[in-house]
Design a protein around this motif. Structure first.
Motif, short mmCIF file in Angstrom:
data_model
loop_
_atom_site.label_atom_id
_atom_site.label_comp_id
_atom_site.label_asym_id
_atom_site.label_seq_id
_atom_site.Cartn_x
_atom_site.Cartn_y
_atom_site.Cartn_z
N PHE A 169 0.85 -1.19 0.00
CA PHE A 169 0.00 0.00 0.00
C PHE A 169 0.89 1.25 0.00
O PHE A 169 2.04 1.20 0.44
CB PHE A 169 -0.90 0.02 1.25
CG PHE A 169 -2.09 0.92 1.15
CD1 PHE A 169 -3.23 0.51 0.47
CD2 PHE A 169 -2.08 2.18 1.71
CE1 PHE A 169 -4.34 1.34 0.37
CE2 PHE A 169 -3.17 3.02 1.62
CZ PHE A 169 -4.31 2.60 0.95
N ARG A 177 0.37 5.88 0.13
CA ARG A 177 -0.57 6.99 0.24
C ARG A 177 0.20 8.30 0.41
O ARG A 177 1.17 8.36 1.16
CB ARG A 177 -1.51 6.78 1.44
CG ARG A 177 -2.52 7.87 1.70
CD ARG A 177 -3.57 7.95 0.60
NE ARG A 177 -4.32 6.73 0.45
CZ ARG A 177 -5.40 6.41 1.18
NH1 ARG A 177 -5.81 7.23 2.14
NH2 ARG A 177 -6.04 5.30 0.94
N SER A 186 -1.00 -4.54 5.89
CA SER A 186 -2.02 -4.40 4.85
C SER A 186 -2.04 -3.00 4.26
O SER A 186 -2.10 -2.83 3.04
CB SER A 186 -3.41 -4.73 5.42
OG SER A 186 -3.43 -6.02 5.98
N SER A 187 -2.02 -1.97 5.11
CA SER A 187 -2.08 -0.60 4.61
C SER A 187 -1.53 0.36 5.66
O SER A 187 -1.41 0.01 6.85
CB SER A 187 -3.52 -0.21 4.27
OG SER A 187 -4.30 -0.08 5.44
N THR A 223 -1.57 4.89 6.33
CA THR A 223 -2.13 6.15 5.84
C THR A 223 -1.73 7.30 6.76
O THR A 223 -1.39 7.08 7.93
CB THR A 223 -3.67 6.06 5.74
OG1 THR A 223 -4.18 7.25 5.17
CG2 THR A 223 -4.29 5.81 7.09
N SER A 243 -7.67 -5.31 6.88
CA SER A 243 -7.22 -5.04 5.51
C SER A 243 -7.00 -3.56 5.24
O SER A 243 -6.17 -3.21 4.40
CB SER A 243 -8.22 -5.62 4.51
OG SER A 243 -9.52 -5.12 4.76
N ARG A 244 -7.76 -2.67 5.88
CA ARG A 244 -7.61 -1.25 5.62
C ARG A 244 -7.81 -0.44 6.91
O ARG A 244 -8.61 -0.83 7.78
CB ARG A 244 -8.63 -0.75 4.58
CG ARG A 244 -8.36 -1.20 3.16
CD ARG A 244 -7.12 -0.55 2.59
NE ARG A 244 -6.89 -0.98 1.21
CZ ARG A 244 -6.16 -2.04 0.88
NH1 ARG A 244 -5.59 -2.77 1.82
NH2 ARG A 244 -5.98 -2.36 -0.39
N GLU A 258 -8.45 3.75 7.67
CA GLU A 258 -8.67 5.05 7.03
C GLU A 258 -9.09 6.08 8.08
O GLU A 258 -9.94 5.80 8.94
CB GLU A 258 -9.77 4.95 5.97
CG GLU A 258 -9.36 4.22 4.71
CD GLU A 258 -8.41 5.03 3.84
OE1 GLU A 258 -8.32 6.26 4.06
OE2 GLU A 258 -7.75 4.44 2.97
N THR A 300 -11.54 0.89 10.51
CA THR A 300 -10.78 -0.30 10.15
C THR A 300 -11.74 -1.34 9.58
O THR A 300 -12.86 -1.51 10.07
CB THR A 300 -10.06 -0.89 11.37
OG1 THR A 300 -11.02 -1.15 12.42
CG2 THR A 300 -9.00 0.05 11.88
N TYR A 360 -13.22 -5.53 2.93
CA TYR A 360 -11.86 -5.32 2.45
C TYR A 360 -11.47 -3.85 2.37
O TYR A 360 -10.35 -3.49 2.69
CB TYR A 360 -11.69 -5.97 1.07
CG TYR A 360 -10.24 -6.12 0.66
CD1 TYR A 360 -9.53 -7.26 1.01
CD2 TYR A 360 -9.59 -5.13 -0.06
CE1 TYR A 360 -8.20 -7.40 0.65
CE2 TYR A 360 -8.26 -5.27 -0.43
CZ TYR A 360 -7.56 -6.41 -0.07
OH TYR A 360 -6.25 -6.54 -0.42
N SER A 361 -12.37 -2.98 1.92
CA SER A 361 -12.00 -1.59 1.66
C SER A 361 -13.03 -0.65 2.25
O SER A 361 -14.20 -1.02 2.47
CB SER A 361 -11.87 -1.34 0.16
OG SER A 361 -13.07 -1.65 -0.51
N GLY A 380 -11.43 -2.22 -3.85
CA GLY A 380 -11.10 -0.80 -3.71
C GLY A 380 -12.34 0.06 -3.85
O GLY A 380 -13.21 -0.22 -4.68
#
Length: 440
Positions: free
Chosen positions: A221, A223, A262-263, A265, A335-336, A338, A348, A377-378, A420
């Motif tokens: 990932f 960003r 996983s990610s 940000t 998985s994410r 934000e 999450t 997932y997103s 996504g």
């Protein structure tokens, strides 16, 4: 005299009956019926129950005409089967068989035999059988969706406070966005068209500016920060790295995860701190004095990351170790992660079919939202901060109103997991990317 002469031949006399035998036959049948009622047997020793007496007659002409009709129908069916247009694409034939509820492939069956089998099925069911099946399936899903209904349960007091805070934050932002859209509509059409053409020209002129080896293992990932001066990357090695833009110089390595990340940000208000700026200048050969005016800002939460083992870490620019962790996800994969546009909340997505909303001021989970049939997932937030869209491995997307908790839109159309999701800057369009090679 011979022996033949001693034999006397007698001629049987012919008996002559006078009158009709009908009366005698009636009397005999009456006696048999009376004996049957009493359970008696016939004088010949045969039970009367064995005598088959029936008034039913089989019409031979009817049976023959029925056989002829069935034979003619079979000939007509075969004639229609020869006239049916069946696709020669084996994938489409398999898809049609699946829609009809038939086995996709039989033992020892090849594409030609499968095509013949589909043609025979359509000759029995009708050429529009596939469309009818699809319509029935859609009607069934609609009925099931109506029966499910919407249910609510009481949440903690912190959730109510968070919803009120999000509403007060999002309404002014929505007002500003709508006013800006109205101002743009007042512009001449040629001006708007010229702006779009300029944007398209710039996008078509994109090229590789620089390249950098990010890690020894694949990067999962990346960003940009809000000021476009930093880039954060996550790797399967468990490391999270911060890079300068556009030099791609390493600024910070975050160590805390022990498995695939996983990610990662940036916080919406994260800006390039002074010690990072000094490091960039040193790399470029420029001398600059250290400025400690934003040392306090570098100590607050500026980044977040999540990993396969369910760990979620919060980071700052002052240390390579996590400043805090959000528990409750393990052992499920996250998985994410934000940030909400306000920066106060963090969302999450978890492989336990749910997504969570955390209040970073109190480090508490204010929302544990379910709704997907498979792992989520997103996730992405609208620019106003009032809506969130989630994509799941069940091939569906859902739009959630954070102010009320309702699912206000159900996104269907993908045939693979939604990997996504994102909102347009205008706030009224969103896009989903899925494993079926499609963007919707």
């Amino acid at each position: 005299m011979s022996d033949d002469e001693d034999i006397a031949y007698l001629k049987k006399q012919k008996q002559v009956h006078y009158g009709s035998l009908e009366e005698q036959e009636k009397a005999r049948l009456a006696a048999l019926a009376a004996a049957a009622k009493e359970g008696a047997e016939d004088p010949g020793g045969k039970e009367l129950g064995d005598i088959q007496i029936s008034n039913e007659y089989m019409e031979l002409e009817e049976e023959i005409s029925r056989d002829k009709k069935a034979l003619l129908e079979e000939f007509e069916r075969r004639r229609k089967a020869r006239q049916l247009n069946v696709s020669t694409d084996d994938d489409e034939v398999r898809r049609s068989l699946r829609q009809l509820g038939e086995p996709v492939c039989l033992f020892g069956e090849g594409p030609a035999e499968r095509r013949v089998r589909l043609r025979d099925l359509l000759s029995y069911l009708g050429e529009d059988a596939i469309n009818k099946k699809l319509e029935e399936e859609e009607a069934r899903l609609e009925r099931d969706r109506g029966r499910e209904g919407t249910w609510y349960h009481e949440g903690p007091p912190t959730l109510r406070q968070a919803r009120i805070w999000i509403a007060r934050y999002s309404l002014p932002n929505a007002k500003k966005r709508l006013n800006k859209a109205r101002e743009e509509l007042k512009l001449a059409g040629s001006v708007r068209a010229a702006a779009k053409q300029e944007s398209q020209r710039k996008a078509s002129a994109f090229s590789i500016y620089c390249s950098q080896i990010g890690d020894t293992r694949p990067l999962s990932f990346c960003r940009f920060s809000q000021d476009s001066k930093m880039l954060i990357t996550s790797s399967w090695s468990g490391l999270v790295k911060v890079w300068s833009v556009p030099d791609c110089a390493p600024l910070q390595v975050l160590k805390g995860h022990t498995c695939n990340v996983s990610s990662a940000t940036f916080h919406p208000k994260a800006e390039l701190p002074s010690h990072f700026r000094q490091k960039v200048n040193v790399t470029n050969g420029d001398a600059m004095e250290a400025d400690g005016s934003d040392d306090d800002k570098s100590a607050v939460c500026t980044m977040a990351s999540c990993a396969y083992d369910g760990t979620v870490h919060l980071w700052n620019f002052a240390s390579e170790s996590p400043m805090a962790s959000l528990p409750g996800h393990s052992p499920h994969r996250v998985s994410r992660a934000e940030f909400h546009p306000s920066g106060r909340f963090l969302a999450t997505t978890v492989f336990d079919h749910s997504w969570r909303l955390w209040d970073l001021e109190t480090a508490t989970e204010v929302l544990h939202q379910e709704g997907h049939a498979k792992p989520v997932y997103s996730i992405a937030f609208q620019c106003d901060g009032s809506l969130a869209v989630t994509g799941g491995m069940d091939a569906f997307g859902r739009v959630w109103d954070l102010r009320t908790g309702r699912c206000v839109m159900f996104l269907e159309g993908h045939l693979g997991p939604v990997l996504g999701t994102d909102w347009s800057p205008a706030g009224h369009c969103l896009a989903t990317a899925a494993g079926d090679h499609q963007v919707t």
